[in-house]
Write a protein that holds these residues in place. Structure first.
Motif, mmCIF file in Angstrom:
data_model
loop_
_atom_site.group_PDB
_atom_site.id
_atom_site.type_symbol
_atom_site.label_atom_id
_atom_site.label_comp_id
_atom_site.label_asym_id
_atom_site.label_seq_id
_atom_site.Cartn_x
_atom_site.Cartn_y
_atom_site.Cartn_z
ATOM 1 N N GLY A 101 -4.614 6.337 1.769
ATOM 2 C CA GLY A 101 -5.596 5.422 1.219
ATOM 3 C C GLY A 101 -5.817 4.228 2.128
ATOM 4 N N PRO A 102 -6.598 3.260 1.655
ATOM 5 C CA PRO A 102 -6.919 2.107 2.507
ATOM 6 C C PRO A 102 -5.732 1.179 2.723
ATOM 7 C CG PRO A 102 -7.786 1.776 0.295
ATOM 8 C CD PRO A 102 -7.254 3.181 0.333
ATOM 9 N N THR A 103 -5.667 0.614 3.913
ATOM 10 C CA THR A 103 -4.714 -0.460 4.199
ATOM 11 C C THR A 103 -5.368 -1.766 3.776
ATOM 12 O OG1 THR A 103 -3.696 0.700 6.058
ATOM 13 C CG2 THR A 103 -3.500 -1.707 6.036
ATOM 14 N N ILE A 104 -4.724 -2.492 2.876
ATOM 15 C CA ILE A 104 -5.291 -3.731 2.328
ATOM 16 C C ILE A 104 -4.643 -4.927 3.019
ATOM 17 C CG2 ILE A 104 -5.878 -5.000 0.244
ATOM 18 C CD1 ILE A 104 -6.789 -2.047 0.252
ATOM 19 N N GLN A 179 -13.943 -0.139 -4.094
ATOM 20 C CA GLN A 179 -14.916 0.566 -3.259
ATOM 21 C C GLN A 179 -14.260 1.196 -2.034
ATOM 22 O OE1 GLN A 179 -18.691 -1.265 -2.381
ATOM 23 N NE2 GLN A 179 -18.753 -2.358 -4.341
ATOM 24 N N SER A 180 -13.260 0.521 -1.484
ATOM 25 C CA SER A 180 -12.545 1.069 -0.325
ATOM 26 C C SER A 180 -11.860 2.377 -0.686
ATOM 27 C CB SER A 180 -11.513 0.055 0.191
ATOM 28 O OG SER A 180 -12.148 -1.104 0.677
ATOM 29 N N VAL A 181 -11.250 2.420 -1.872
ATOM 30 C CA VAL A 181 -10.589 3.641 -2.332
ATOM 31 C C VAL A 181 -11.631 4.746 -2.538
ATOM 32 C CG1 VAL A 181 -9.295 4.687 -4.223
ATOM 33 C CG2 VAL A 181 -8.642 2.416 -3.381
ATOM 34 N N ALA A 182 -12.746 4.395 -3.208
ATOM 35 C CA ALA A 182 -13.776 5.385 -3.529
ATOM 36 C C ALA A 182 -14.449 5.952 -2.286
ATOM 37 C CB ALA A 182 -14.822 4.756 -4.449
ATOM 38 N N GLN A 183 -14.632 5.106 -1.257
ATOM 39 C CA GLN A 183 -15.359 5.516 -0.057
ATOM 40 C C GLN A 183 -14.459 6.027 1.064
ATOM 41 O OE1 GLN A 183 -18.463 1.821 -0.759
ATOM 42 N NE2 GLN A 183 -18.212 2.552 1.327
ATOM 43 N N GLY A 184 -13.153 5.994 0.844
ATOM 44 C CA GLY A 184 -12.236 6.448 1.883
ATOM 45 C C GLY A 184 -12.198 5.529 3.093
ATOM 46 N N THR A 207 -1.831 -15.773 -5.945
ATOM 47 C CA THR A 207 -0.975 -14.830 -6.665
ATOM 48 C C THR A 207 -1.810 -13.939 -7.576
ATOM 49 O OG1 THR A 207 0.787 -16.495 -6.622
ATOM 50 C CG2 THR A 207 1.059 -14.656 -8.151
ATOM 51 N N LYS A 208 -2.848 -14.521 -8.205
ATOM 52 C CA LYS A 208 -3.730 -13.734 -9.079
ATOM 53 C C LYS A 208 -4.501 -12.685 -8.277
ATOM 54 C CE LYS A 208 -4.445 -17.432 -12.466
ATOM 55 N NZ LYS A 208 -5.428 -18.395 -13.034
ATOM 56 N N ILE A 209 -4.927 -13.059 -7.072
ATOM 57 C CA ILE A 209 -5.651 -12.110 -6.225
ATOM 58 C C ILE A 209 -4.741 -10.943 -5.862
ATOM 59 C CG2 ILE A 209 -6.775 -11.805 -3.974
ATOM 60 C CD1 ILE A 209 -7.657 -14.756 -4.183
ATOM 61 N N GLN A 210 -3.516 -11.262 -5.503
ATOM 62 C CA GLN A 210 -2.551 -10.193 -5.201
ATOM 63 C C GLN A 210 -2.360 -9.269 -6.402
ATOM 64 O OE1 GLN A 210 0.976 -12.317 -3.692
ATOM 65 N NE2 GLN A 210 0.799 -11.103 -1.849
ATOM 66 N N ALA A 211 -2.260 -9.881 -7.589
ATOM 67 C CA ALA A 211 -2.038 -9.094 -8.806
ATOM 68 C C ALA A 211 -3.224 -8.172 -9.087
ATOM 69 C CB ALA A 211 -1.792 -10.023 -9.988
ATOM 70 N N SER A 212 -4.440 -8.656 -8.837
ATOM 71 C CA SER A 212 -5.632 -7.840 -9.106
ATOM 72 C C SER A 212 -5.687 -6.654 -8.141
ATOM 73 C CB SER A 212 -6.899 -8.678 -9.000
ATOM 74 O OG SER A 212 -7.214 -8.979 -7.656
ATOM 75 N N ILE A 213 -5.287 -6.867 -6.905
ATOM 76 C CA ILE A 213 -5.264 -5.779 -5.921
ATOM 77 C C ILE A 213 -4.254 -4.714 -6.337
ATOM 78 C CG2 ILE A 213 -4.600 -5.229 -3.530
ATOM 79 C CD1 ILE A 213 -5.680 -8.026 -2.730
ATOM 80 N N ARG A 214 -3.118 -5.151 -6.871
ATOM 81 C CA ARG A 214 -2.043 -4.218 -7.216
ATOM 82 C C ARG A 214 -2.355 -3.385 -8.461
ATOM 83 N NH1 ARG A 214 2.543 -8.645 -5.530
ATOM 84 N NH2 ARG A 214 2.589 -8.074 -3.313
ATOM 85 N N LYS A 215 -3.353 -3.807 -9.236
ATOM 86 C CA LYS A 215 -3.776 -2.983 -10.373
ATOM 87 C C LYS A 215 -4.340 -1.650 -9.887
ATOM 88 C CE LYS A 215 -4.895 -6.828 -13.491
ATOM 89 N NZ LYS A 215 -6.002 -7.581 -14.143
ATOM 90 N N LEU A 216 -4.947 -1.674 -8.705
ATOM 91 C CA LEU A 216 -5.532 -0.469 -8.134
ATOM 92 C C LEU A 216 -4.587 0.242 -7.175
ATOM 93 C CD1 LEU A 216 -9.092 -1.894 -7.394
ATOM 94 C CD2 LEU A 216 -8.600 -0.001 -8.935
ATOM 95 N N VAL A 217 -3.913 -0.561 -6.348
ATOM 96 C CA VAL A 217 -2.993 -0.004 -5.353
ATOM 97 C C VAL A 217 -1.668 -0.767 -5.466
ATOM 98 C CG1 VAL A 217 -2.628 0.538 -2.918
ATOM 99 C CG2 VAL A 217 -4.962 0.458 -3.824
ATOM 100 N N PRO A 218 -0.715 -0.222 -6.217
ATOM 101 C CA PRO A 218 0.533 -0.950 -6.501
ATOM 102 C C PRO A 218 1.291 -1.407 -5.263
ATOM 103 C CG PRO A 218 0.330 0.960 -7.927
ATOM 104 C CD PRO A 218 -0.763 1.079 -6.916
ATOM 105 N N THR A 219 1.144 -0.690 -4.153
ATOM 106 C CA THR A 219 1.900 -1.045 -2.945
ATOM 107 C C THR A 219 1.155 -2.049 -2.064
ATOM 108 O OG1 THR A 219 0.942 0.857 -1.794
ATOM 109 C CG2 THR A 219 3.088 1.168 -2.861
ATOM 110 N N ALA A 220 -0.039 -2.449 -2.489
ATOM 111 C CA ALA A 220 -0.861 -3.357 -1.680
ATOM 112 C C ALA A 220 -0.657 -4.817 -2.131
ATOM 113 C CB ALA A 220 -2.328 -2.961 -1.811
#
Length: 310
Positions: A101-104, A179-184, A207-220
């Motif tokens: 998947g995408p590197t965030i 969108q990054s996940v959906a578009q590869g 911290t909130k931005i990090q949390a929102s990213i992790r909802k989609l990609v837990p390791t990001a």
């Protein structure tokens, strides 16, 4: 332009002052290493903004090796270079890419540090490697920042996700990752609003931005890069220390190195903050970003001060 030449260019102002100051320490017949010499040398090192503790370590090394002896410039520079390499040593730290998947990559820093330009340089680097890039314009409170990032995206051929003016940055980050996940997409770089390290509410927003990213990609995010302005010298060390208390920074991009005589701040950052310096900005153009490598950095810093040690 090779890496060594990029470092030389970026360190030109620091090197110019260092060259003059160091040569002024010596006479053609050499110089006795005594307390007066050590005090003068310490002052020169501190003027490069490497910090008192780092300067003191170098002074102590010179005193241990040469006190009471008459030495020449090349002898001292060889010792400086050896000690600086030790102080700057770090693991090779290029970008840690996602296994799938995408590197965030999340980018943060204070206002005016050079965040947007550094993001453009990172995007250009990834594009040159054949990777697809998505930009998330998370600095939603500054229309100029969104506009600038949009121009860069068009110039570099990168995708971009923007929000309405004043919308929550975490929402923009979420959509960019989605969108990054959906578009590869290979690499997604999230911009964030510039903020002072003393603004607790804005620091909490990271911290909130990090949390929102992790909802989609837990390791990001795989990387959280802190952009520091090299021209601020020691203040950059304070910024780095405070940012790392609020967000899990993984490395530093040192911008505007070519615009300062305080290139020694790299040493202070490594010693006082401990984060790896991943990239340095050495000019205005998109390609003026260099992977930080301590050996080449030290060699470039002293390239015209004395011949290389045998």
């Amino acid at each position: 332009m090779g890496l060594f030449d990029k470092f030389k260019l970026g360190l030109s102002k620091t090197k110019s002052i260092l060259l003059t100051d160091v040569r002024d320490l010596f006479k053609s017949e050499g110089r006795l290493i005594d307390e007066e010499f050590l005090d003068e040398m310490r002052a020169i090192l501190i003027r490069t903004d490497m910090g008192y503790a780092s300067a003191e370590e170098i002074v102590a090394e010179v005193a241990k090796n040469f006190r009471g002896r008459v030495v020449h410039l090349v002898d001292i520079v060889a010792t400086w270079k050896t000690k600086l390499r030790e102080l700057l040593a770090q693991d090779a730290s290029p970008i840690r890419f996602a296994e799938s998947g995408p590197t965030i990559i999340m980018v943060c820093g204070v206002n005016g540090a050079g965040k947007t330009t550094s993001i453009a340089k990172l995007a250009a680097m990834f594009k040159s490697q054949g990777k697809s890039v998505m930009l998330g314009a998370g600095d939603t409170f500054r229309a100029a920042a969104v506009e600038q990032l949009t121009i860069w995206s068009q110039r570099l051929g990168a995708e971009i996700v923007k929000g309405e003016p004043g919308s929550h940055p975490a929402a923009v980050a979420y959509r960019a990752v989605e969108q990054s996940v959906a578009q590869g997409i290979d690499v997604c770089i999230i911009d964030t609003a510039g903020r002072l390290q003393t603004q607790k509410n804005l620091m909490a927003e990271l911290t909130k931005i990090q949390a929102s990213i992790r909802k989609l990609v837990p390791t990001a995010p795989q990387e959280v890069l802190l952009v520091l302005d090299a021209t601020t010298g020691q203040n950059g060390v304070s910024q780095a220390a405070n940012f790392t208390q609020s967000v899990d920074c993984t490395g530093i991009v040192l911008a505007k190195l070519d615009g300062t005589a305080k290139g020694g701040v790299v040493v202070a950052i490594r010693q006082q903050v401990g984060l790896p310096v991943k990239y340095i900005g050495v000019g205005e153009k998109a390609e003026d970003l260099a992977l930080f490598q301590p050996d080449e950095f030290v060699d470039a810093l002293f390239a015209d001060v004395a011949p290389p040690a045998a």
